[in-house]
Design a protein around this motif. Structure first.
Motif, PDB file in Angstrom:
ATOM      1  N   GLU A  19       0.826  -1.208   0.000  1.00  0.00           N
ATOM      2  CA  GLU A  19       0.000   0.000   0.000  1.00  0.00           C
ATOM      3  C   GLU A  19       0.861   1.259   0.000  1.00  0.00           C
ATOM      4  OE1 GLU A  19      -2.956  -0.161   3.091  1.00  0.00           O
ATOM      5  OE2 GLU A  19      -3.738  -2.066   2.336  1.00  0.00           O
ATOM      6  N   GLU A  20       1.963   1.235   0.727  1.00  0.00           N
ATOM      7  CA  GLU A  20       2.892   2.380   0.727  1.00  0.00           C
ATOM      8  C   GLU A  20       3.454   2.617  -0.681  1.00  0.00           C
ATOM      9  OE1 GLU A  20       3.826   4.607   3.047  1.00  0.00           O
ATOM     10  OE2 GLU A  20       2.424   3.743   4.480  1.00  0.00           O
ATOM     11  N   ALA A  21       3.863   1.535  -1.331  1.00  0.00           N
ATOM     12  CA  ALA A  21       4.410   1.643  -2.686  1.00  0.00           C
ATOM     13  C   ALA A  21       3.347   2.138  -3.662  1.00  0.00           C
ATOM     14  CB  ALA A  21       4.970   0.298  -3.140  1.00  0.00           C
ATOM     15  N   GLY A  35      -7.199   9.635   1.405  1.00  0.00           N
ATOM     16  CA  GLY A  35      -7.423   8.755   2.539  1.00  0.00           C
ATOM     17  C   GLY A  35      -6.786   7.403   2.335  1.00  0.00           C
ATOM     18  N   ARG A  36      -6.541   6.734   3.460  1.00  0.00           N
ATOM     19  CA  ARG A  36      -5.970   5.386   3.431  1.00  0.00           C
ATOM     20  C   ARG A  36      -6.751   4.523   4.409  1.00  0.00           C
ATOM     21  NH1 ARG A  36      -0.111   5.450   2.656  1.00  0.00           N
ATOM     22  NH2 ARG A  36      -0.348   3.220   2.945  1.00  0.00           N
ATOM     23  N   ARG A  42     -18.261  -3.617   6.731  1.00  0.00           N
ATOM     24  CA  ARG A  42     -17.335  -4.737   6.525  1.00  0.00           C
ATOM     25  C   ARG A  42     -16.384  -4.492   5.355  1.00  0.00           C
ATOM     26  NH1 ARG A  42     -20.222 -10.333   7.077  1.00  0.00           N
ATOM     27  NH2 ARG A  42     -18.143 -10.874   7.760  1.00  0.00           N
ATOM     28  N   ALA A  43     -16.249  -3.241   4.953  1.00  0.00           N
ATOM     29  CA  ALA A  43     -15.393  -2.922   3.806  1.00  0.00           C
ATOM     30  C   ALA A  43     -14.229  -2.042   4.240  1.00  0.00           C
ATOM     31  CB  ALA A  43     -16.199  -2.197   2.744  1.00  0.00           C
ATOM     32  N   GLU A  44     -13.155  -2.152   3.504  1.00  0.00           N
ATOM     33  CA  GLU A  44     -12.014  -1.266   3.688  1.00  0.00           C
ATOM     34  C   GLU A  44     -11.500  -0.861   2.312  1.00  0.00           C
ATOM     35  OE1 GLU A  44      -7.489  -1.036   5.442  1.00  0.00           O
ATOM     36  OE2 GLU A  44      -8.700  -2.792   5.900  1.00  0.00           O
ATOM     37  N   ILE A  45     -11.409   0.450   2.115  1.00  0.00           N
ATOM     38  CA  ILE A  45     -10.823   0.983   0.886  1.00  0.00           C
ATOM     39  C   ILE A  45      -9.354   1.239   1.192  1.00  0.00           C
ATOM     40  CG2 ILE A  45     -10.799   2.888  -0.761  1.00  0.00           C
ATOM     41  CD1 ILE A  45     -13.816   3.258  -0.169  1.00  0.00           C
ATOM     42  N   ASP A  46      -8.464   0.617   0.418  1.00  0.00           N
ATOM     43  CA  ASP A  46      -7.037   0.757   0.677  1.00  0.00           C
ATOM     44  C   ASP A  46      -6.572   2.194   0.491  1.00  0.00           C
ATOM     45  OD1 ASP A  46      -6.767  -1.979   1.246  1.00  0.00           O
ATOM     46  OD2 ASP A  46      -6.416  -2.454  -0.866  1.00  0.00           O
TER      47      ASP A  46
END
Length: 126
Positions: A19-21, A35-36, A42-46
Motif C-alpha cells: 500500500e505504501e508503494a 485517505g488510506r 465490513r469494507a475497507e478501501i485501501d
C-alpha cells in the motif's frame, strides 16, 4: 510466536508495504491521496485518491510471487459490492459531487523491487 501468527504478521507487513508503494506511485503520477484504509461496515478501501477531477478508489493487491488469476479477477463480486458501498458512504459523508472510478494496483515482488500494474476502471458499478 507460533508459525501461524508469524505468517499472519509477515502477510500484514507485506500488505502495508504494498500500500505504501502504491500510494507513492499514485503521488508520482500526480494523484493527491485523500485517505488510506477507509472503513465502512465490513469494507475497507485501501487508498482514496484524487486525480483528473475524479475520486479514485484503489484496491491494492500485493504478492511476493506471481498472480494466478488475471488482474480483473483478483477482486470478488462480494468485495466489489463492499467497496462500492464504502465509496458511496465516503462520498455522502463528505458531501462530494464527484465522479468515482475503481482501480486495482497489483504489486508483485519485494519492497523496493515491485513490478507494478495499474488497472484503471477495473470495474464499473454506477
Amino acid at each position: 510466536m507460533n508459525r501461524k501468527k508469524r505468517t499472519l504478521a509477515a502477510h500484514y507487513r507485506q500488505g502495508v508495504a504494498g500500500e505504501e508503494a502504491a500510494a507513492a506511485y499514485l503521488c508520482a503520477k500526480g494523484y493527491e491521496i485523500w485517505g488510506r484504509n477507509y472503513r465502512f461496515r465490513r469494507a475497507e478501501i485501501d487508498i482514496l485518491a484524487f486525480g483528473d477531477g475524479v475520486l479514485v478508489v484503489v484496491e491494492v493487491k500485493t504478492r511476493t510471487r506471481g498472480f494466478y488469476k488475471t488482474l480483473s479477477h483478483t477482486v470478488s463480486p462480494l468485495k466489489i459490492h463492499r467497496l462500492v458501498r464504502a465509496a458511496d458512504h465516503y462520498v455522502r459523508a463528505h458531501g462530494l459531487d464527484i465522479e468515482v472510478r475503481f482501480d486495482i494496483i497489483q504489486l508483485c515482488g519485494k519492497p523496493g523491487n515491485y513490478e507494478l500494474v495499474h488497472l484503471k476502471n477495473a470495474f464499473y458499478y454506477f
